[in-house]
Design a protein around this motif. Structure first.
Motif, PDB file in Angstrom:
ATOM      1  N   UNK A  23      12.684   3.682  11.344  1.00 35.91           N
ATOM      2  CA  UNK A  23      12.608   2.676  12.171  1.00 35.91           C
ATOM      3  C   UNK A  23      12.122   2.863  13.595  1.00 35.91           C
ATOM      4  N   UNK A  24      12.380   3.888  14.130  1.00 32.92           N
ATOM      5  CA  UNK A  24      12.269   4.223  15.726  1.00 32.92           C
ATOM      6  C   UNK A  24      10.615   4.392  15.735  1.00 32.92           C
ATOM      7  N   UNK A  25      10.178   5.136  14.730  1.00 36.99           N
ATOM      8  CA  UNK A  25       8.671   5.228  14.876  1.00 36.99           C
ATOM      9  C   UNK A  25       7.685   4.136  14.430  1.00 36.99           C
ATOM     10  N   UNK A  26       8.290   3.282  13.570  1.00 40.15           N
ATOM     11  CA  UNK A  26       7.649   2.030  13.478  1.00 40.15           C
ATOM     12  C   UNK A  26       7.735   1.089  14.479  1.00 40.15           C
ATOM     13  N   UNK A  27       8.776   1.124  15.189  1.00 40.22           N
ATOM     14  CA  UNK A  27       9.177   0.080  16.325  1.00 40.22           C
ATOM     15  C   UNK A  27       8.170   0.663  17.357  1.00 40.22           C
ATOM     16  N   UNK A  28       8.042   1.742  17.780  1.00 34.18           N
ATOM     17  CA  UNK A  28       7.294   2.367  18.833  1.00 34.18           C
ATOM     18  C   UNK A  28       5.827   2.106  18.467  1.00 34.18           C
ATOM     19  N   UNK A  29       5.268   2.253  17.206  1.00 32.07           N
ATOM     20  CA  UNK A  29       4.001   1.868  16.903  1.00 32.07           C
ATOM     21  C   UNK A  29       3.788   0.591  17.231  1.00 32.07           C
ATOM     22  N   UNK A  67       1.559   3.374   3.019  1.00 36.89           N
ATOM     23  CA  UNK A  67       1.507   1.941   2.514  1.00 36.89           C
ATOM     24  C   UNK A  67       2.225   1.169   3.785  1.00 36.89           C
ATOM     25  N   UNK A  68       3.494   1.639   4.411  1.00 35.93           N
ATOM     26  CA  UNK A  68       3.976   0.880   5.251  1.00 35.93           C
ATOM     27  C   UNK A  68       3.146   0.676   6.483  1.00 35.93           C
ATOM     28  N   UNK A  69       2.892   1.928   6.862  1.00 38.47           N
ATOM     29  CA  UNK A  69       1.709   1.816   7.798  1.00 38.47           C
ATOM     30  C   UNK A  69       0.641   0.753   8.135  1.00 38.47           C
ATOM     31  N   UNK A  70      -0.133   0.581   6.939  1.00 37.71           N
ATOM     32  CA  UNK A  70      -1.209  -0.419   6.324  1.00 37.71           C
ATOM     33  C   UNK A  70      -0.576  -1.711   6.833  1.00 37.71           C
ATOM     34  N   UNK A 135      -9.285   9.561   8.167  1.00 36.61           N
ATOM     35  CA  UNK A 135      -9.434   8.980   6.894  1.00 36.61           C
ATOM     36  C   UNK A 135      -7.943   8.388   6.862  1.00 36.61           C
ATOM     37  N   UNK A 136      -6.884   8.776   7.326  1.00 35.11           N
ATOM     38  CA  UNK A 136      -5.673   8.031   7.010  1.00 35.11           C
ATOM     39  C   UNK A 136      -5.793   6.871   7.827  1.00 35.11           C
ATOM     40  N   UNK A 137      -6.340   6.821   9.010  1.00 39.80           N
ATOM     41  CA  UNK A 137      -6.492   5.806   9.857  1.00 39.80           C
ATOM     42  C   UNK A 137      -7.324   4.535   8.983  1.00 39.80           C
ATOM     43  N   UNK A 138      -8.532   5.106   8.758  1.00 34.31           N
ATOM     44  CA  UNK A 138      -9.310   4.176   7.905  1.00 34.31           C
ATOM     45  C   UNK A 138      -8.504   3.584   6.796  1.00 34.31           C
ATOM     46  N   UNK A 139      -7.755   4.442   5.951  1.00 39.53           N
ATOM     47  CA  UNK A 139      -6.888   3.608   4.922  1.00 39.53           C
ATOM     48  C   UNK A 139      -5.757   2.505   5.362  1.00 39.53           C
ATOM     49  N   UNK A 140      -5.099   3.049   6.595  1.00 45.80           N
ATOM     50  CA  UNK A 140      -4.313   2.164   7.047  1.00 45.80           C
ATOM     51  C   UNK A 140      -4.919   0.784   7.635  1.00 45.80           C
ATOM     52  N   UNK A 141      -6.016   0.966   8.170  1.00 50.89           N
ATOM     53  CA  UNK A 141      -6.720  -0.352   8.741  1.00 50.89           C
ATOM     54  C   UNK A 141      -7.466  -0.993   7.688  1.00 50.89           C
ATOM     55  N   UNK A 142      -7.854  -0.561   6.637  1.00 53.25           N
ATOM     56  CA  UNK A 142      -8.789  -1.113   5.637  1.00 53.25           C
ATOM     57  C   UNK A 142     -10.085  -1.006   6.029  1.00 53.25           C
ATOM     58  N   UNK A 143     -10.593   0.001   6.564  1.00 58.68           N
ATOM     59  CA  UNK A 143     -12.050   0.140   7.068  1.00 58.68           C
ATOM     60  C   UNK A 143     -12.628   1.291   6.635  1.00 58.68           C
ATOM     61  N   UNK A 144     -13.971   1.655   7.260  1.00 60.55           N
ATOM     62  CA  UNK A 144     -14.389   2.729   6.867  1.00 60.55           C
ATOM     63  C   UNK A 144     -14.161   3.950   8.005  1.00 60.55           C
TER      64      UNK A 144
END
Length: 170
Positions: A23-29, A67-70, A135-144
């Protein structure tokens, strides 16, 4: 208690433990991406509700954190598209992450980050605050990966433009 009732209770406990641990990490993000604690909390709550509804499937994901980050990134980007999201009810800057030792630096960085366009800000937060790879950022954002790289370069250039006068005192 029936077998299905026990399974549901176990799933609920598993969900609760998972959410508490992150929770703390997601809230900060969420805050860093939208620049507002209250809006970030609202968006995170919607993501957690969505996650709870799909927990039976979601908990079987190979990379549940990804998945949650995405889900969070997509909800934040979608939220920015709504007309009411452009209304700002307050101008006070809330307390920010403890990642920066000097409070003045935190305020300066968060203020500059607020001025970066939403997709660039999302990339910067995921890359530099969440320590995700391209690569992880691209997956999370749904882009290349190319989009992540270009958005990172543009976002950093914008931050430099905003921060250099502040840091040099000009």
């Amino acid at each position: 208690m029936t077998t299905s009732g026990r399974r549901r209770a176990e799933a609920d406990d598993e969900y609760t433990e998972y959410v508490r641990s992150r929770m703390v990490q997601w809230r900060r993000t969420a805050y860093l991406m939208c620049g507002d604690w209250d809006r970030g909390d609202d968006i995170l709550q919607r993501v957690l509700t969505e996650l709870y509804r799909s927990w039976a499937r979601a908990r079987q994901a190979d990379h549940l954190d990804a998945l949650v980050r995405t889900m969070l990134v997509r909800r934040l980007i979608d939220e920015r598209r709504l007309r009411w999201a452009r209304v700002r009810l307050g101008s006070a800057l809330p307390d920010v992450s403890r990642a920066f030792p000097d409070p003045t630096d935190r305020i300066t960085l968060v203020s500059a980050l607020r001025q970066v366009p939403p997709r660039q800000r999302a990339v910067l937060v995921l890359r530099y605050f969440q320590d995700l790879s391209v690569e992880e950022t691209a997956r999370a954002m749904g882009c290349s990966t190319g989009t992540v790289k270009s958005q990172t370069a543009k976002g950093l250039a914008t931050l430099r433009t905003l921060l250099i006068p502040t840091l040099t005192g000009n």
